[in-house]
Write an enzyme that holds these catalytic residues in place. Structure first.
Site, short mmCIF file in Angstrom:
data_model
loop_
_atom_site.label_atom_id
_atom_site.label_comp_id
_atom_site.label_asym_id
_atom_site.label_seq_id
_atom_site.Cartn_x
_atom_site.Cartn_y
_atom_site.Cartn_z
N GLY A 34 0.88 -1.18 0.00
CA GLY A 34 0.00 0.00 0.00
C GLY A 34 0.91 1.22 0.00
O GLY A 34 1.57 1.51 1.00
N ALA A 35 0.98 1.90 -1.16
CA ALA A 35 1.89 3.05 -1.28
C ALA A 35 1.11 4.36 -1.25
O ALA A 35 1.44 5.32 -1.92
CB ALA A 35 2.70 2.93 -2.56
N GLY A 36 0.04 4.38 -0.46
CA GLY A 36 -0.76 5.59 -0.30
C GLY A 36 -0.10 6.55 0.67
O GLY A 36 1.13 6.56 0.82
N GLY A 78 1.66 4.57 3.62
CA GLY A 78 2.72 3.70 3.10
C GLY A 78 3.92 4.50 2.60
O GLY A 78 5.07 4.16 2.89
N ARG A 117 -13.53 4.35 4.25
CA ARG A 117 -14.99 4.29 4.16
C ARG A 117 -15.48 5.48 3.34
O ARG A 117 -15.07 6.61 3.56
CB ARG A 117 -15.57 4.34 5.57
CG ARG A 117 -16.96 3.78 5.64
CD ARG A 117 -17.24 3.35 7.07
NE ARG A 117 -18.53 3.82 7.50
CZ ARG A 117 -18.96 3.75 8.75
NH1 ARG A 117 -18.16 3.27 9.69
NH2 ARG A 117 -20.15 4.15 9.07
N ARG A 141 -20.12 -0.08 7.77
CA ARG A 141 -18.96 -0.61 8.47
C ARG A 141 -18.70 -2.06 8.03
O ARG A 141 -17.56 -2.47 7.84
CB ARG A 141 -19.33 -0.58 9.95
CG ARG A 141 -18.24 -0.72 10.91
CD ARG A 141 -18.90 -0.56 12.28
NE ARG A 141 -18.07 0.21 13.16
CZ ARG A 141 -17.34 -0.36 14.11
NH1 ARG A 141 -17.36 -1.64 14.28
NH2 ARG A 141 -16.59 0.38 14.87
N ASN A 173 -6.87 -0.38 8.73
CA ASN A 173 -8.02 -0.36 9.63
C ASN A 173 -9.17 -1.23 9.11
O ASN A 173 -9.23 -1.49 7.92
CB ASN A 173 -8.53 1.08 9.77
CG ASN A 173 -7.77 1.83 10.86
OD1 ASN A 173 -7.44 1.27 11.88
ND2 ASN A 173 -7.52 3.11 10.62
N ARG A 177 0.11 10.72 20.35
CA ARG A 177 -0.89 11.81 20.34
C ARG A 177 -1.12 12.33 21.76
O ARG A 177 -1.10 13.54 21.99
CB ARG A 177 -2.21 11.30 19.75
CG ARG A 177 -2.16 11.21 18.23
CD ARG A 177 -3.49 10.82 17.63
NE ARG A 177 -3.44 10.96 16.18
CZ ARG A 177 -4.08 10.17 15.33
NH1 ARG A 177 -4.84 9.18 15.77
NH2 ARG A 177 -3.97 10.37 14.02
N HIS A 193 -8.10 0.38 18.89
CA HIS A 193 -7.81 1.64 18.20
C HIS A 193 -9.13 2.25 17.77
O HIS A 193 -9.71 1.88 16.77
CB HIS A 193 -6.94 1.34 16.97
CG HIS A 193 -6.48 2.56 16.26
ND1 HIS A 193 -5.92 3.63 16.90
CD2 HIS A 193 -6.49 2.89 14.95
CE1 HIS A 193 -5.59 4.55 16.01
NE2 HIS A 193 -5.94 4.13 14.82
N1 LIG Z 1 -3.38 1.86 12.57
C1 LIG Z 1 -3.34 3.16 12.52
O1 LIG Z 1 -2.99 3.81 13.50
C2 LIG Z 1 -3.71 3.87 11.24
C3 LIG Z 1 -3.49 5.24 11.11
C4 LIG Z 1 -3.79 5.86 9.90
C5 LIG Z 1 -4.32 5.10 8.85
N2 LIG Z 1 -4.55 3.78 9.02
C6 LIG Z 1 -5.10 2.94 7.97
O2 LIG Z 1 -4.05 2.68 7.03
C7 LIG Z 1 -4.61 2.41 5.76
C8 LIG Z 1 -3.95 3.29 4.72
O3 LIG Z 1 -4.27 4.65 4.93
P1 LIG Z 1 -3.81 5.76 3.86
O4 LIG Z 1 -4.18 7.06 4.40
O5 LIG Z 1 -2.42 5.49 3.41
O6 LIG Z 1 -4.80 5.38 2.64
P2 LIG Z 1 -4.54 5.60 1.09
O7 LIG Z 1 -5.86 5.47 0.44
O8 LIG Z 1 -3.73 6.84 0.87
O9 LIG Z 1 -3.62 4.35 0.68
C9 LIG Z 1 -4.07 3.04 0.61
C10 LIG Z 1 -3.35 2.37 -0.53
O10 LIG Z 1 -3.67 0.96 -0.53
C11 LIG Z 1 -3.65 0.56 -1.88
N3 LIG Z 1 -4.30 -0.74 -2.06
C12 LIG Z 1 -5.63 -1.02 -2.13
N4 LIG Z 1 -5.82 -2.34 -2.33
C13 LIG Z 1 -4.58 -2.89 -2.37
C14 LIG Z 1 -4.10 -4.23 -2.53
N5 LIG Z 1 -4.96 -5.25 -2.71
N6 LIG Z 1 -2.78 -4.43 -2.55
C15 LIG Z 1 -1.91 -3.41 -2.38
N7 LIG Z 1 -2.30 -2.13 -2.21
C16 LIG Z 1 -3.62 -1.89 -2.20
C17 LIG Z 1 -4.34 1.70 -2.61
O11 LIG Z 1 -4.10 1.67 -4.02
C18 LIG Z 1 -3.74 2.91 -1.91
O12 LIG Z 1 -2.61 3.39 -2.60
C19 LIG Z 1 -6.12 2.64 5.90
O13 LIG Z 1 -6.75 1.40 6.17
C20 LIG Z 1 -6.19 3.54 7.13
O14 LIG Z 1 -7.46 3.47 7.76
C21 LIG Z 1 -4.25 3.16 10.20
#
Ligand SMILES: NC(=O)c1ccc[n+]([C@@H]2O[C@H](COP(=O)([O-])OP(=O)(O)OC[C@H]3O[C@@H](n4cnc5c(N)ncnc54)[C@H](O)[C@@H]3O)[C@@H](O)[C@H]2O)c1
Length: 308
Positions: free
Chosen positions: A9-11, A14, A82, A88, A120, A151, A175
């Site tokens: 996940g390079a969002g 990532g 979401r 949910r 999440n 935080r 969380h």
């Molecule tokens: N645990 C924590 O404390 C915490 C904190 C912040 C965010 N998060 C969670 O982390 C996740 C990522 O958040 P974000 O802001 O980077 O979201 P984002 O939408 O920027 O990035 C998510 C990435 O996942 C990729 N993706 C989707 N399906 C995929 C697959 N099958 N294989 C590989 N990549 C795939 C998407 O293309 C996207 O680039 C979310 O689930 C978010 O809720 C968790």
């Protein structure tokens, strides 16, 4: 470099994990995403920052799981957020099916890797990944408590006008709304916060910590927090790669600790090269224990609805 870490996940989260990993000179980094070109572009962009940011990590972007071979750890940030109209349950189904694909890719190409779950809903996704992978509980754990604790620490520092780095805090539980910040274990250079501020301010900071994710979402208007979440994940990766034996909260499988079992939820652990080397069992006060059990009950219900 000696170690290789994959980030799935390079969002937003990532890519920030990849940046902080490189800047800490911890490991070579593979960024994998389903979107074509995007992880390659971000890896190249980060590589081009290296000459003046002072790192030599090799950063690779890919859509192919074969490139994760040899990874010591995999950080999972893949998922969808979401969207309006999505329940949910829909989100749970969507993200758990993404995690299924991720686990299959790891099993086929990097079966020796430890898995740090960030996606999440965190405690549920951690449990799902643990069960799907069949790996021992020492090797699959989730990041949430480190974020919630930093935080809390930031809010304490802002309230008292003291250094961010002089603060300590511990947050247990799930969380989300049911997290359990522990003010008894929250301090500035060892001085408990209750000696430094009145009780109503302590309670206000606890509430702000519980709502910490929502506060950022409201400000950003689209998307959610990623700098602090990524920093928290990298703190955990560093503890493992450098065998630091750090005492940090992590979402881990409990097997009787705190009177809970067959659930992943936030608890203090020792993180080192063996992964979760120990779960620390604190003596909780009655209200703290009740809050932890209430938090666990909400997750048990969700796990049951998923067939666990
Ligand atoms: N645990 C924590 O404390 C915490 C904190 C912040 C965010 N998060 C969670 O982390 C996740 C990522 O958040 P974000 O802001 O980077 O979201 P984002 O939408 O920027 O990035 C998510 C990435 O996942 C990729 N993706 C989707 N399906 C995929 C697959 N099958 N294989 C590989 N990549 C795939 C998407 O293309 C996207 O680039 C979310 O689930 C978010 O809720 C968790």
């Amino acid at each position: 470099m000696e170690n290789k870490i994959t980030v799935i996940g390079a969002g937003n989260v990532g890519a920030s994990v990849a940046q902080y990993l490189a800047e800490a000179n911890l490991a070579d980094v593979v960024l994998l995403d389903v979107v074509e070109g995007m992880p390659q572009g971000k890896a190249l962009d980060l590589t081009e920052a290296g000459p003046i940011r002072g790192y030599n990590a090799r950063l690779t972007g890919t859509n192919d799981y074969r490139d994760i071979a040899g990874s010591r750890m995999v950080v999972v940030t893949a998922g969808v957020a979401r969207t309006p109209g999505m329940s949910r349950e829909d989100l749970l189904a969507k993200n758990s099916s993404i995690l299924d694909k991720v686990v299959a890719g790891i099993q086929a190409n990097a079966p020796q890797a430890m898995i740090l779950v960030v996606s999440n809903p965190l405690d549920i996704m951690t449990y799902h990944t643990l069960r799907k992978s069949g790996l021992p509980k020492t090797r699959v754990f989730g990041q949430a408590g480190v974020l919630d604790s930093i935080r809390f620490r930031a809010f304490v520092a802002m309230e008292l006008g003291v250094a961010l780095t002089d603060t300590q805090a511990m947050v247990m539980g799930g969380h989300g709304d049911t997290m359990v910040p522990l003010p008894r274990y929250t301090a500035v250079s060892g001085i408990p916060i209750r000696e430094l501020m009145p009780e109503d301010r302590v309670q206000a900071l606890i509430q702000r910590t519980r709502d910490g994710g929502g506060e950022i979402v409201r400000l950003l208007k689209s998307g959610s927090a990623y700098y602090a979440p990524a920093a928290a994940a990298v703190e955990m990766v560093k503890a493992v790669i450098r065998d630091e034996k750090k005492l940090l909260p992590a979402s881990v499988l409990l097997e009787g600790e705190y009177g809970l079992s067959d659930i992943c939820i936030g608890a203090p652990v020792i993180l080192g090269s063996g992964g979760v080397e120990r779960v620390i069992e604190l003596e909780l006060a009655e209200d703290e224990r009740a809050a932890l059990h209430a938090s666990a009950a909400t997750y048990k219900e969700i796990l049951t609805s998923m067939g666990y």
